[in-house]
Design a protein around this motif. Structure first.
Motif: not given
Length: 122
Positions: A10-26, A78-81
């Motif tokens: 199952w993909p990690p929640s950090a890969t969700s488009p909804n998980a991206s917050g300012q400064g968290k792209w890395r 989330r599963a794209k990669q």
């Protein structure tokens, strides 16, 4: 005809488009890279090899780790990669996946993304 089947984590929640917050792209990029490497290693361990096909049809079943609601478009993002890793393992670029079908599966322990690769229908 089925060409390959692989069960990805199952993909990690950090890969969700909804998980991206300012400064968290890395952290999102790191999670995506780690997930792709894990899926690639799993394809290698399962002996997923290049298929003799120019185009394929793909069935992706999302079996979440809990009964929480989720939408298929976010699950796919989330599963794209992981799906990219499968495309590399079977040597068929995902731009040549003629038909991609997404479905909800039953929840399972730790969750899973099950990918079935079939010969493309004419």
């Amino acid at each position: 005809m089925m060409l390959a089947r692989v069960q990805l984590p199952w993909p990690p929640s950090a890969t969700s488009p909804n998980a991206s917050g300012q400064g968290k792209w890395r952290s999102k990029a790191d999670a995506a890279k780690g997930y792709k490497l894990a899926c690639w290693a799993l394809c290698e361990a399962e002996k997923i090899r290049p298929v003799d096909a120019i185009a394929v049809d793909v069935l992706v079943t999302f079996c979440p780790p809990s009964k929480r609601r989720y939408d298929l478009d976010n699950a796919l993002a989330r599963a794209k990669q992981g799906l990219d890793a499968v495309a590399e393992a079977i040597a068929v670029d995902d731009s040549h996946w003629r038909r991609s079908t997404l479905e909800r599966g039953e929840p399972c322990r730790d969750g899973a993304v099950i990918v079935h690769i079939m010969e493309a229908e004419a």
